[in-house]
Scaffold this motif. Structure first.
Motif, PDB file in Angstrom:
ATOM      1  N   GLY A 177     -14.364  77.892  25.450  1.00 55.14           N
ATOM      2  CA  GLY A 177     -15.760  77.640  25.906  1.00 55.14           C
ATOM      3  C   GLY A 177     -16.466  76.927  25.159  1.00 55.14           C
ATOM      4  O   GLY A 177     -16.837  75.781  25.697  1.00 55.14           O
ATOM      5  N   VAL A 197     -17.411  73.067  26.376  1.00 52.66           N
ATOM      6  CA  VAL A 197     -18.890  72.752  26.154  1.00 52.66           C
ATOM      7  C   VAL A 197     -19.112  71.239  25.395  1.00 52.66           C
ATOM      8  O   VAL A 197     -20.012  70.626  25.809  1.00 52.66           O
ATOM      9  N   CYS A 251     -24.828  72.993  20.812  1.00 52.32           N
ATOM     10  CA  CYS A 251     -24.473  74.562  21.328  1.00 52.32           C
ATOM     11  C   CYS A 251     -23.115  74.752  21.357  1.00 52.32           C
ATOM     12  O   CYS A 251     -22.446  76.057  20.757  1.00 52.32           O
ATOM     13  N   LEU A 271     -21.244  77.795  18.996  1.00 52.29           N
ATOM     14  CA  LEU A 271     -20.612  78.594  19.521  1.00 52.29           C
ATOM     15  C   LEU A 271     -19.175  78.907  18.535  1.00 52.29           C
ATOM     16  O   LEU A 271     -18.662  80.112  18.514  1.00 52.29           O
ATOM     17  N   ARG A 286     -23.313  84.201  20.634  1.00 56.35           N
ATOM     18  CA  ARG A 286     -22.704  83.694  21.677  1.00 56.35           C
ATOM     19  C   ARG A 286     -23.412  83.785  22.782  1.00 56.35           C
ATOM     20  O   ARG A 286     -23.224  82.761  23.753  1.00 56.35           O
ATOM     21  N   THR A 287     -23.966  84.787  23.123  1.00 54.43           N
ATOM     22  CA  THR A 287     -24.753  85.039  24.171  1.00 54.43           C
ATOM     23  C   THR A 287     -25.800  83.971  24.468  1.00 54.43           C
ATOM     24  O   THR A 287     -25.965  83.376  25.509  1.00 54.43           O
ATOM     25  N   SER A 333     -24.722  80.455  24.943  1.00 49.84           N
ATOM     26  CA  SER A 333     -23.901  80.116  26.188  1.00 49.84           C
ATOM     27  C   SER A 333     -25.066  80.041  27.232  1.00 49.84           C
ATOM     28  O   SER A 333     -24.751  79.066  28.213  1.00 49.84           O
ATOM     29  N   THR A 381     -26.598  76.771  26.985  1.00 47.93           N
ATOM     30  CA  THR A 381     -25.922  75.585  27.529  1.00 47.93           C
ATOM     31  C   THR A 381     -25.793  75.643  29.090  1.00 47.93           C
ATOM     32  O   THR A 381     -25.816  74.618  29.573  1.00 47.93           O
ATOM     33  N   GLY A 435     -20.014  77.348  29.094  1.00 48.19           N
ATOM     34  CA  GLY A 435     -20.879  78.522  28.880  1.00 48.19           C
ATOM     35  C   GLY A 435     -20.596  79.666  29.600  1.00 48.19           C
ATOM     36  O   GLY A 435     -20.604  80.851  28.951  1.00 48.19           O
ATOM     37  N   CYS A 436     -20.192  79.694  30.654  1.00 47.20           N
ATOM     38  CA  CYS A 436     -19.623  80.830  31.243  1.00 47.20           C
ATOM     39  C   CYS A 436     -18.408  81.368  30.537  1.00 47.20           C
ATOM     40  O   CYS A 436     -18.439  82.786  30.527  1.00 47.20           O
ATOM     41  N   ALA A 471     -17.722  81.322  27.313  1.00 44.77           N
ATOM     42  CA  ALA A 471     -18.489  81.707  26.110  1.00 44.77           C
ATOM     43  C   ALA A 471     -19.106  82.764  26.206  1.00 44.77           C
ATOM     44  O   ALA A 471     -19.219  83.884  25.721  1.00 44.77           O
ATOM     45  N   PHE A 472     -19.725  82.969  27.559  1.00 43.16           N
ATOM     46  CA  PHE A 472     -20.512  84.308  27.750  1.00 43.16           C
ATOM     47  C   PHE A 472     -19.784  85.443  28.125  1.00 43.16           C
ATOM     48  O   PHE A 472     -20.021  86.657  27.583  1.00 43.16           O
TER      49      PHE A 472
END
Length: 139
Positions: free
Chosen positions: A27, A31, A69, A73, A80-81, A84, A87, A114-115, A117-118
């Motif tokens: 992730g 990014v 960002c 990460l 990370r939340t 992400s 981002t 970003g998704c 990492a989330f």
């Protein structure tokens, strides 16, 4: 000295793997690539590029923040939340400021990264490997 080289290479490869698995690596990589792509399209000498006042400043600032960002990460995965979500919002904002989000490519890389990492969680990774038995039970 030469006999120690394979062992040293194996240790470094294992430590790289452990580092990579302890954070949302892919992730963060997407990014960073998305932010760099947006930044390069803003600086590109293309006739399509429009530079108008404050939009020019934001067109450079948003990709820099996206790259930051992505690096955060990697190096601060406990937050990370937050990174992400920032981002994702910045990637969506780049649609207006950074040449349609780096001509869609940087926008998509930022959103997907970003998704990823989330959604990443180290606890899920351990639970999945523990939940499957090595040999299935036959009843």
């Amino acid at each position: 000295m030469a006999a120690d080289t394979p062992a040293r290479a194996r240790r470094s490869r294992l430590s790289w793997r452990d580092w990579r698995h302890s954070r949302p690596f892919w992730g963060g990589l997407l990014v960073v690539l998305g932010g760099l792509e947006m930044l390069l399209t803003v600086w590109a000498p293309l006739p399509v590029v429009l530079k108008v006042g404050m939009q020019n400043f934001l067109g450079i600032l948003i990709p820099i923040l996206i790259v930051l960002c992505g690096l955060l990460l990697w190096f601060n995965p406990t937050q990370r939340t937050f990174y992400s979500l920032v981002t994702i919002v910045l990637s969506l904002g780049s649609w207006l400021t950074s040449n349609m989000g780096g001509f869609f490519i940087g926008l998509l890389l930022g959103l997907i990264g970003g998704c990823l990492a989330f959604a990443w969680n180290v606890a899920d990774r351990q639970e999945v490997s523990d939940s499957y038995p090595a040999v299935p039970d036959q009843d």
